[in-house]
Motif scaffolding. Structure first.
Motif: not given
Length: 618
Positions: A129-130, A133-134, A137, A160-162, A164, A167, A169, A266
């Protein structure tokens, strides 16, 4: 008591034979799980276990490389899917085998092994998942749009993007992971205190015998028709919770402090937002539940007044709230009778549902009877990827067992439909909607039994059961949800929560929900100190919302027929392919509005009207 008296008239040998639980070899095969549907034997399980062990190193091939190409991302997700499928099967096979005989060291060892391996696999795949996110998009959506396999994962990527913004480092996530065991301390300490260290007093039972209070005996005593005994057990049960109020309030507030830490870390505005956001549940759903219920407490107040009148009490106390008004009504049900009743009761759900329900009944998806060493209680296994779900029971021929069967088969069919109709990433469903199918089945069963009651007394007892179900699953859970919300908000504002403050808040809420007909004992104000659900992070409101949703769906099925049935089956099939609030909305229930909540209110009022009319006819 009648059974015990009967046993004492037998020989010692006969007593032993009657009292001892049967071993599994004494139970007919048709009443036992067929776990061969997962693995033919333990050797097949061992093969998958070894494959899963090797998969840990397979993940390393993709770590740090997911942004390189669509091919690399696809291959990693394909590996993760294969791992998830085999892990689902291996874990459930070991877990369910263990539950059939908790003394069997072989299956305990298998369960321990697969649990440990599951943690290792989770750690090995934690980079996925991390790394997603990297990926920029624009690049990620280019991968998705040009690959048919990745297109399946579109909602998965969107989710997952929602998340972000919440989330952190890599280093910050590692720190939070290191802190997570500390945040579990309040709940773990409460669990040890409540289940192991607590010392309940001894009281006299109705026959004058000394009885040590326990959690189980407390709940059983509240159903006793002997009021003095109920009161003795009730007051005795609360003694240790009152005695250790300072310790328990420290645990209660310590748990909230952990939630506040996580929410702030968070970047959430509140602990409640941090709990609801991962499932994309708007805060308005929670607020709507509490507001609408608070505006419609009259049915609860009517129920308290009616109980007080029928029980002929000068004062109604909390220890009177669960005793039956109709103690003479008792009925036994064999499992085969119950199957037929459940099938008839659920026929409003349509032919396809009944066909699949019969498949479960006829193909050994259910382990029915209590046997030596078997785990107590009941559960549905949930989704098992590539197989079908199972249900564990401990059948004792009671009406409650019939309802448990209907309830667990609701979960079972939900998992079955989901797994059959969804690809791997969506082949499960959110906890927010998990209790809809189960409570809907129970409600249909109640309606059926009331309609087919053979006497006025039986009908009244069933209506009472329905009213108690609404009281405990809907109103009481909303009471807990309001308490949890208020306590968290007080601490977020910097207020301290002393035992006295918690008792005041808790007692006032209990009085508000039950109304002035209820005399609230001091003990009841301490219920915050004994309820484990307050450590579950805004979990309890979902009991009430699921119950409300199921009642609204039943009304639609009754009124609209086939179109509503089709929508309900689509709900069962949807899994995690959409956010849970949208899955329910597609079925015709919008939990952001008061309508589903009001459906329960109206149902309770109608049941009270019917019960009052029957009582007046006596």
């Amino acid at each position: 008591m009648g059974t015990i008296t009967f046993l004492w008239s037998q020989s010692a040998k006969a007593q032993k034979e009657t009292l001892e639980l049967p071993t599994r070899d004494k139970i007919e095969a048709k009443y036992k799980w067929n776990l061969a549907d997962i693995y033919a034997d333990d050797n097949q399980w061992e093969k998958d276990f070894k494959w899963l062990e090797n998969a840990i190193t397979e993940y390393k091939k993709y770590e740090g490389k997911l942004s390189q190409s669509a091919k690399m991302l696809k291959e990693c997700l394909e590996l993760d899917e294969k791992v998830g499928t085999k892990l689902s099967q291996a874990y459930n096979y070991a877990s369910m085998s263990k539950d059939l005989d908790l003394t069997n060291a072989t299956y305990q060892d298998m369960y321990d092994k697969i649990s440990t391996l599951a943690s290792k696999l989770s750690a090995a795949s934690a980079f996925i998942k991390p790394e997603i996110l990297s990926i920029p998009e624009e690049k990620l959506w280019e991968y998705v749009n040009n690959d048919s396999y990745l297109k399946i994962y579109k909602h998965y990527f969107e989710n997952i993007l929602r998340m972000k913004p919440h989330t952190l480092s890599k280093n910050e996530e590692e720190l939070l992971a290191l802190a997570s065991p500390l945040e579990e301390v309040p709940y773990n300490a409460f669990g040890y205190f409540s289940n192991a260290d607590i010392q309940f007093p001894i009281v006299k039972d109705p026959e004058g015998n000394d009885v040590q209070i326990s959690h189980g005996r407390y709940y059983a005593a509240l159903e006793s028709t002997n009021r003095d005994y109920r009161e003795r057990v009730y007051k005795g049960y609360y003694k240790p919770f009152i005695e250790y109020k300072n310790t328990l309030s420290a645990l209660f507030t310590g748990n909230i402090k952990g939630l506040i830490f996580n929410a702030k870390a968070r970047k959430y505005n509140s602990t409640r937002e941090a709990s609801l956001t991962p499932n994309n549940i708007p805060l308005s759903v929670y607020d709507n539940l509490i507001t609408t219920v608070n505006q419609n407490l009259e049915p609860m107040h009517r129920w308290a007044i009616l109980k007080k009148r029928v029980l002929k009490l000068d004062e109604l106390h909390p220890y009177d709230s669960y005793v039956t008004l109709f103690p003479s009504v008792q009925k036994k049900y064999s499992f085969d009778e119950a199957k037929n009743i459940v099938i008839e009761a659920l026929k409003p759900l349509g032919e396809d549902y009944i066909k699949n329900l019969k498949t479960a009944f006829d193909n050994r998806w259910i382990d029915v009877y209590e046997t030596k060493g078997k785990r107590s209680g009941a559960y549905s296994s949930g989704t098992i990827i590539g197989v079908h779900p199972y249900v564990l029971l401990n059948w004792n021929n009671t009406l409650d067992d019939v309802f448990t069967l209907a309830h667990e088969m609701g979960h079972n069919m939900h998992s079955y439909y989901t797994e059959k109709n969804q690809p791997y990433p969506y082949a499960d469903y959110s906890i927010f909607i998990a209790e809809v199918a189960s409570t809907l089945n129970e409600a249909l069963l109640l309606d059926y039994l009331i309609e087919h009651a053979k006497s006025k007394e039986e009908k009244m007892a069933l209506i009472e059961k329905n009213l108690n179900s609404i009281t405990t699953t809907f109103y009481r859970q909303t009471n807990f949800a309001e308490m949890e919300k208020t306590a968290n908000e007080m601490m977020e504002k910097g207020e301290s929560l002393t035992p006295d403050k918690l008792c005041k808040l808790n007692g006032e809420l209990y009085q508000k929900y039950w109304g002035l007909a209820m005399t609230v004992d001091e003990e009841e104000s301490y219920s915050w100190a004994r309820i484990p659900h307050y450590y579950y992070n805004f979990y309890v409101y979902q009991y009430a919302t699921s119950y409300a949703a199921s009642q609204a769906l039943i009304e639609k099925i009754k009124i609209e027929g086939k179109p509503a049935i089709e929508k309900y089956l689509s709900f069962l099939k949807a899994g995690n392919s959409k956010y849970p609030i949208d899955v329910l909305n597609d079925a015709g229930v919008d939990m952001r509005t008061p309508e589903p909540i009001l459906a329960v209110v109206h149902k309770m009022n109608n049941l009270l009207n019917e019960l009052e009319q029957l009582l007046n006819e006596k």
